[in-house]
Design a protein around this motif. Structure first.
Motif, PDB file in Angstrom:
ATOM      1  N   GLU A 224       6.747   3.515  -4.394  1.00 13.76           N
ATOM      2  CA  GLU A 224       5.791   2.505  -4.834  1.00 13.76           C
ATOM      3  C   GLU A 224       4.855   3.011  -5.928  1.00 13.76           C
ATOM      4  O   GLU A 224       3.971   2.294  -6.369  1.00 13.76           O
ATOM      5  CB  GLU A 224       4.978   1.993  -3.625  1.00 13.76           C
TER       6      GLU A 224
ATOM      7  N   HIS B 157       1.218  -5.676   4.249  1.00  9.43           N
ATOM      8  CA  HIS B 157       2.385  -5.125   3.595  1.00  9.43           C
ATOM      9  C   HIS B 157       2.977  -4.046   4.496  1.00  9.43           C
ATOM     10  O   HIS B 157       2.416  -2.982   4.672  1.00  9.43           O
ATOM     11  CB  HIS B 157       1.886  -4.619   2.221  1.00  9.43           C
TER      12      HIS B 157
ATOM     13  N   ASP C 195      -1.225   3.651  -3.928  1.00 13.81           N
ATOM     14  CA  ASP C 195      -0.718   3.776  -2.567  1.00 13.81           C
ATOM     15  C   ASP C 195       0.395   2.770  -2.285  1.00 13.81           C
ATOM     16  O   ASP C 195       1.418   3.115  -1.734  1.00 13.81           O
ATOM     17  CB  ASP C 195      -1.856   3.535  -1.563  1.00 13.81           C
ATOM     18  N   HIS C 196       0.150   1.526  -2.645  1.00 14.54           N
ATOM     19  CA  HIS C 196       1.081   0.467  -2.270  1.00 14.54           C
ATOM     20  C   HIS C 196       1.266  -0.510  -3.415  1.00 14.54           C
ATOM     21  O   HIS C 196       0.305  -0.949  -4.014  1.00 14.54           O
ATOM     22  CB  HIS C 196       0.533  -0.319  -1.071  1.00 14.54           C
TER      23      HIS C 196
ATOM     24  N   HIS D 119       6.245  -1.775   5.343  1.00 15.95           N
ATOM     25  CA  HIS D 119       7.497  -1.318   4.735  1.00 15.95           C
ATOM     26  C   HIS D 119       8.696  -1.769   5.571  1.00 15.95           C
ATOM     27  O   HIS D 119       8.667  -1.682   6.788  1.00 15.95           O
ATOM     28  CB  HIS D 119       7.487   0.203   4.579  1.00 15.95           C
TER      29      HIS D 119
HETATM   30 ZN   LIG Z   1       3.604   0.174   0.627  1.00 18.24          ZN
END
Ligand SMILES: [Zn+2]
Length: 197
Positions: free
Chosen positions: A68, A37, A137-138, A39
């Protein structure tokens, strides 16, 4: 007897393979998601088969929403709702030509930011804490659409310009396109946002 013994390892094999695949996925999700992933980079799977067009957009939430974490403030919630509303208009977003006569058959939006629970098998009870932090975090937004197009021949190009304009934090989209003319993998950017079916 001999035949049975030979057959046995094969009989056990599918189970072992399945198990390995599950383990692998688990590892991948827990430790691999950060590299998968990136950005600014989205992924799109597009498939045209007869009158059916299928589009699957997978994007870091950062590209679409600008953050996020789970939305807690009113401003964040409004932003998430606005993005969701835009994703609910795929005919506009994907700039599908009117002449193709596409209508939405199914659409499905999925994201922790929309209040969806992350995949259950990512989070065993014992590592719930750890997993939760990863989740904070994500996070991603996945949108899956199926269209029924009465004149699919009018689908000459897939133009992603509106996506780049609507979500300017998106720098590129890695597209896998399957159409009657074959399969292609293309990296699309705002400057060159269209590809041929
Ligand atoms: Zn992320």
């Amino acid at each position: 007897m001999r035949r049975l013994l030979l057959a046995l390892p094969f009989a056990l094999l599918p189970l072992a393979v399945t198990q390995a695949a599950v383990e692998h996925d688990h590892d991948h999700d827990e430790h691999g998601s950060l590299s998968a992933h990136e950005h600014g980079v989205g992924r799109l799977n597009a498939a045209l088969d007869g009158q059916t067009l299928e589009l699957e957009l997978e994007s870091p939430a950062m590209n679409l929403v600008g953050f996020e974490h789970a939305a807690t403030t009113d401003a964040d919630k409004a932003k998430v709702a606005a993005v969701r509303a835009q994703l609910e208009k795929p005919l506009v977003l994907f700039n599908l030509p009117k002449a193709a006569g596409c209508v939405i058959a199914t659409q499905e939006l999925e994201s922790p930011l929309f209040g969806d629970k992350p995949d259950a098998d990512d989070h065993d009870e014992e590592d719930a804490k750890d997993g939760h932090e990863h989740e904070l975090d994500h996070s991603e937004i996945h949108a899956h659409y199926q269209f029924s197009c009465s004149a699919p021949g009018a689908l000459k190009t897939l133009d992603l310009a509106t996506i780049f304009n609507t979500f300017p934090a998106t720098q590129k989209i890695q597209v896998q396109l399957i159409s009657p003319s074959g399969q292609q993998g293309v990296e699309v950017t705002a400057k060159a946002a269209a590809l041929k079916f």
